[in-house]
Enzyme design. Sequence first.
Site, PDB file in Angstrom:
ATOM      1  N   GLU A   1      -1.738  -5.025  -1.668  1.00  0.00           N
ATOM      2  CA  GLU A   1      -1.567  -5.952  -0.547  1.00  0.00           C
ATOM      3  C   GLU A   1      -2.135  -7.337  -0.811  1.00  0.00           C
ATOM      4  OE1 GLU A   1       0.386  -5.363   1.929  1.00  0.00           O
ATOM      5  OE2 GLU A   1       0.541  -3.168   2.071  1.00  0.00           O
TER       6      GLU A   1
ATOM      7  N   ASP B   1      -7.276  -1.969  -0.438  1.00  0.00           N
ATOM      8  CA  ASP B   1      -6.344  -2.878   0.223  1.00  0.00           C
ATOM      9  C   ASP B   1      -7.080  -4.194   0.445  1.00  0.00           C
ATOM     10  OD1 ASP B   1      -4.862  -4.300   2.259  1.00  0.00           O
ATOM     11  OD2 ASP B   1      -3.871  -2.420   2.776  1.00  0.00           O
TER      12      ASP B   1
ATOM     13  N   HIS C   1      -6.680  -1.049   8.092  1.00  0.00           N
ATOM     14  CA  HIS C   1      -5.769  -0.170   8.814  1.00  0.00           C
ATOM     15  C   HIS C   1      -5.935   1.265   8.317  1.00  0.00           C
ATOM     16  CE1 HIS C   1      -4.027  -4.240   8.388  1.00  0.00           C
ATOM     17  NE2 HIS C   1      -3.702  -4.085   9.658  1.00  0.00           N
TER      18      HIS C   1
ATOM     19  N   ASP D   1      -6.706  -6.443   2.507  1.00  0.00           N
ATOM     20  CA  ASP D   1      -7.020  -6.790   3.898  1.00  0.00           C
ATOM     21  C   ASP D   1      -8.257  -6.058   4.425  1.00  0.00           C
ATOM     22  OD1 ASP D   1      -6.270  -4.259   5.032  1.00  0.00           O
ATOM     23  OD2 ASP D   1      -4.213  -4.931   5.341  1.00  0.00           O
TER      24      ASP D   1
ATOM     25  N   HIS E   1       4.392   1.021   4.367  1.00  0.00           N
ATOM     26  CA  HIS E   1       3.007   0.792   3.949  1.00  0.00           C
ATOM     27  C   HIS E   1       2.021   1.211   5.036  1.00  0.00           C
ATOM     28  CE1 HIS E   1       2.401  -3.659   5.503  1.00  0.00           C
ATOM     29  NE2 HIS E   1       2.934  -2.889   6.423  1.00  0.00           N
TER      30      HIS E   1
ATOM     31  N   ASP F   1      -3.390   3.483   8.176  1.00  0.00           N
ATOM     32  CA  ASP F   1      -2.143   3.882   7.488  1.00  0.00           C
ATOM     33  C   ASP F   1      -1.805   5.338   7.763  1.00  0.00           C
ATOM     34  OD1 ASP F   1      -2.005   1.315   6.552  1.00  0.00           O
ATOM     35  OD2 ASP F   1      -2.696   1.773   4.531  1.00  0.00           O
TER      36      ASP F   1
ATOM     37  N   ASP G   1      -9.778  -0.471   3.809  1.00  0.00           N
ATOM     38  CA  ASP G   1      -8.589  -0.993   4.476  1.00  0.00           C
ATOM     39  C   ASP G   1      -8.966  -1.400   5.899  1.00  0.00           C
ATOM     40  OD1 ASP G   1      -5.902  -1.431   5.354  1.00  0.00           O
ATOM     41  OD2 ASP G   1      -5.183   0.275   4.185  1.00  0.00           O
TER      42      ASP G   1
ATOM     43  N   HIS H   1       0.806  -1.222   0.000  1.00  0.00           N
ATOM     44  CA  HIS H   1       0.000   0.000   0.000  1.00  0.00           C
ATOM     45  C   HIS H   1       0.840   1.273   0.000  1.00  0.00           C
ATOM     46  CE1 HIS H   1      -4.446   1.095   1.070  1.00  0.00           C
ATOM     47  NE2 HIS H   1      -4.018   1.716   0.002  1.00  0.00           N
TER      48      HIS H   1
END
Length: 324
Positions: free
Chosen positions: A291, A246, A141, A248, A156, A143, A139, A112
Amino acid sequence: MTMEHASHTVAATGQIQATLIGLPTDVGASRLGAAMGPDALRVAQLAPALQRLGVAVQDLGNLAGPPNPRGERDAQGMRNLAECLAWNRIAHDTVLQLLQQKRLPILLGGDHTLATGSISAVARHCRATGKRLRVLWLDAHSDCNTPESSPTGNLHGMPVSSLCGRGPKSLAALSGAVPALPASAFCQIGLRSVDGSEKSMIRELGLEVYDMRAIDELGMREVMRRALAGVNGPQNSDVHLHLSFDVDFLDPDIAPGTGTPVRGGPNYREAQLCMEMIADTGRLASLDIVELNPALDLRNQTAELVVDLVQSLFGQSTLMRDAP
């Protein structure tokens, strides 16, 4: 078909002209394997899937960049900054060129970190053309780490803070302006693993966030309605919608092939609805897919799921209904 020829074809036919850009690197990630993501998506037949929906697809193949040195943290607390910067410059320059040629860039990552370069290019293009940028960030996360706050030093985890002017200076300046875009342009969806320092950064920046509790309480339909409120309708025809996806974001039960899985993510139908509602806007103009780690996948099932979702993003509906 040359890129110059294709840019003229848009006006002649109204057909979406998309270009796949493979950026095979995991230089910003904690685990090896995301570098194989672009080829996994090709094995899952991404280009033919889009072509069946009437999208004219060009594939630039995998672009070359520096290898992953698996470096230790530097004095500023970052790993592989020089290599990350090189890859993000490649992403920036390629995405900007494609946007200028009126093509829809689809960045195939890679980790990412690459979104720093791609979104910097989109932000530069929007400033030049008078477009209003909206970024949907799907995502697990946020980030939003900085070199000072990151527990790992992996870049990332820093693209959002970099794009908002708080990350490493060299990455923050890629678009030619700092910040590359206002924090109000972002909308983060699906968060469920956020560091304490990132929570503080989210509050400080005033980021619009719909975490998994919001999705549980409101439902995906209402979350997407709110996220797209400034995108839908003829009054918003000046909006450039960028999606940074992303893998994830998805629950690992359905998408195990990613380096930082977090339980409790969106299920298949929630993810499909998310993509379908983005497609309904007709505003999608650039896309990151990042990712995807086939080394951690089961028989490429995550890549195949991603291709399925991207088809929904480009107009394949699960229901028999007229386009809005």
